[in-house]
Design a protein around this motif. Structure first.
Motif, short mmCIF file in Angstrom:
data_model
loop_
_atom_site.label_atom_id
_atom_site.label_comp_id
_atom_site.label_asym_id
_atom_site.label_seq_id
_atom_site.Cartn_x
_atom_site.Cartn_y
_atom_site.Cartn_z
N VAL A 149 0.85 -1.19 0.00
CA VAL A 149 0.00 0.00 0.00
C VAL A 149 0.89 1.24 0.00
O VAL A 149 1.52 1.56 1.02
CB VAL A 149 -0.94 0.02 1.23
N LYS A 150 0.94 1.92 -1.13
CA LYS A 150 1.79 3.11 -1.25
C LYS A 150 1.32 4.21 -0.30
O LYS A 150 2.12 4.82 0.42
CB LYS A 150 1.79 3.62 -2.69
N PHE A 151 -0.01 4.47 -0.30
CA PHE A 151 -0.55 5.54 0.53
C PHE A 151 -1.17 4.96 1.80
O PHE A 151 -2.38 5.05 2.02
CB PHE A 151 -1.56 6.36 -0.27
N ALA A 152 -0.34 4.33 2.62
CA ALA A 152 -0.83 3.79 3.89
C ALA A 152 -1.24 4.93 4.83
O ALA A 152 -2.09 4.76 5.70
CB ALA A 152 0.24 2.93 4.56
N ALA A 153 -0.62 6.10 4.64
CA ALA A 153 -1.00 7.30 5.39
C ALA A 153 -0.60 8.51 4.56
O ALA A 153 0.41 8.49 3.85
CB ALA A 153 -0.32 7.34 6.76
N TYR A 154 -1.40 9.56 4.65
CA TYR A 154 -1.07 10.80 3.95
C TYR A 154 -1.60 11.98 4.75
O TYR A 154 -2.41 11.81 5.68
CB TYR A 154 -1.60 10.79 2.52
N ALA A 155 -1.13 13.17 4.43
CA ALA A 155 -1.52 14.35 5.19
C ALA A 155 -1.56 15.57 4.28
O ALA A 155 -0.85 15.63 3.27
CB ALA A 155 -0.54 14.58 6.34
N SER A 156 -2.37 16.53 4.67
CA SER A 156 -2.43 17.79 3.94
C SER A 156 -1.20 18.62 4.25
O SER A 156 -0.69 18.60 5.38
CB SER A 156 -3.69 18.56 4.32
N THR A 157 -0.74 19.36 3.27
CA THR A 157 0.39 20.25 3.49
C THR A 157 -0.07 21.65 3.88
O THR A 157 0.75 22.50 4.23
CB THR A 157 1.23 20.37 2.20
N LYS A 158 -1.39 21.88 3.85
CA LYS A 158 -1.91 23.23 4.13
C LYS A 158 -2.90 23.26 5.29
O LYS A 158 -3.10 24.31 5.91
CB LYS A 158 -2.58 23.80 2.88
#
Length: 366
Positions: A149-158
């Motif tokens: 799973v490439k996007f196991a976690a992601y977050a907003s930069t803004k």
């Protein structure tokens, strides 16, 4: 003002578990249907979006207006919640080649991101999803990956938005509690000043203010919930509380007698009613569990109501309703998990107000 985390329920089997994990962080939380976010509530310090049995592409999928809270307070999406955040902001969510269910390890994660503070290399997490996120929205960045799973976690930069494809609330995510603490305490700013212990003191004070000198009737079942509710009320209003304990005939041998003695030792004013014959007659031949629950609930109300009418001057009916009772009796899908006789309002003829001292507690907290 008491701080709280709102958990928006999209129908996941583990939504209540998310709530328990947040409570274990000495932080009050409230589970609400996905479409019932409390607007203009200054006590809300963060939002968690739960998983769901649906795909974001299903016609029946539950969808929420993220603008109600995104950009205002921190947000954490879990599984479906993570997929929905991506889907709603221009990312891509597609069916995986096969459903991923089981243990996985974070081969890469952003140790500088506050969500992963304190994480160790190859931290084990638990996956359970049929869809997978194949692209995240603009202004978002990947902060963790597993082998599959490439996007196991992601977050907003803004904006203060985080999302994880795995389930931090389950035991098999070994640092799941750490992740939730990072979100609830470090990111949302919880003071960690709520606990079941503090609940006793504050609840007794609230009951005194709510009830004043009014008389209260409480239906006892002999179980933990109604008994604890009775003790709290007894601390608050003493002799103005009258308890009614109905014997429906399905208690253990001698339990009615033994429990009545226990209630006496607790200093409670209890009236015992043997209605076992009525319950046995009405349940004869019935095999469906849900029908049995409805019969027991109906008979209990009838017997209790008959005895309550003998008590003059009562203005309140108290019940040992707990938080899961309310959640299970009306699931956000519109389907009842199971009915509870103490949920759904009071018969109009009783002409009493409802008092539920334990309505925000999970069972183990009671």
């Amino acid at each position: 003002m008491q701080q709280k985390i709102i958990i928006l329920d999209f129908g996941s089997q583990t939504t209540q578990l998310i709530g328990r994990r947040v409570r274990e962080l000495d932080t009050f939380c409230e589970i609400m249907p996905y479409n019932k976010f409390p607007k203009d509530d200054p006590s809300v310090i963060g939002v968690i979006l739960s998983g769901s049995p649906y795909s974001v592409h299903d016609k029946e999928a539950f969808k929420v207006d993220l603008s109600q809270f995104v950009g205002r307070i921190p947000v954490l999406g879990i599984c479906y919640g993570a997929q929905f955040i991506s889907y709603a902001n221009g990312g891509k969510v597609e069916a995986a080649d096969s459903r991923e269910y089981g243990r996985a390890n974070l081969e890469h994660f952003d140790a500088e991101n506050p969500l992963f503070h304190g994480f160790v290399e190859n931290s084990q997490v638990w996956m359970s999803h049929g869809d997978t996120i194949t692209a995240i929205p603009e202004d978002y960045k990947c902060i963790a990956s597993t082998a599959n799973v490439k996007f196991a976690a992601y977050a907003s930069t803004k904006q203060p938005v985080w999302a994880v494809q795995f389930h931090p609330e389950v035991f098999h995510s070994l640092q799941g509690t750490q992740l939730l603490k990072n979100f609830v305490v470090d990111i949302c700013g919880s003071r960690q000043d709520w606990s079941a212990d503090s609940f006793v003191e504050t609840t007794v004070a609230e009951l005194k203010a709510q009830l004043g000198d009014d008389k209260v009737i409480l239906g006892l079942s002999g179980g933990v919930d109604s008994s604890v509710a009775a003790v709290l009320l007894n601390k608050a209003i003493g002799s103005n509380l009258t308890c009614i304990f109905v014997d429906h005939g399905m208690l253990r041998k001698n339990e009615f007698r033994d429990v009545m003695e226990d209630y006496k030792c607790l200093g409670l004013n209890v009236i015992g009613v043997d209605a076992s014959e009525k319950f046995f007659n009405d349940l004869a031949g019935v095999t469906d569990p849900e029908e049995k629950r409805k019969i027991i609930g109906r008979d209990f109300v009838e017997v209790f109501n008959a005895e309550a009418k003998k008590q003059t001057g009562a203005k309140w009916l108290a019940q040992g309703t707990i938080y899961p009772d309310r959640i299970e009796s009306l699931n956000i899908t519109g389907k009842v998990i199971k009915s509870h006789h103490n949920v759904g309002g009071l018969p109009k003829e009783m002409n009493l107000q409802l008092c539920e001292p334990l309505k925000w507690l999970f069972k183990d907290e009671v």
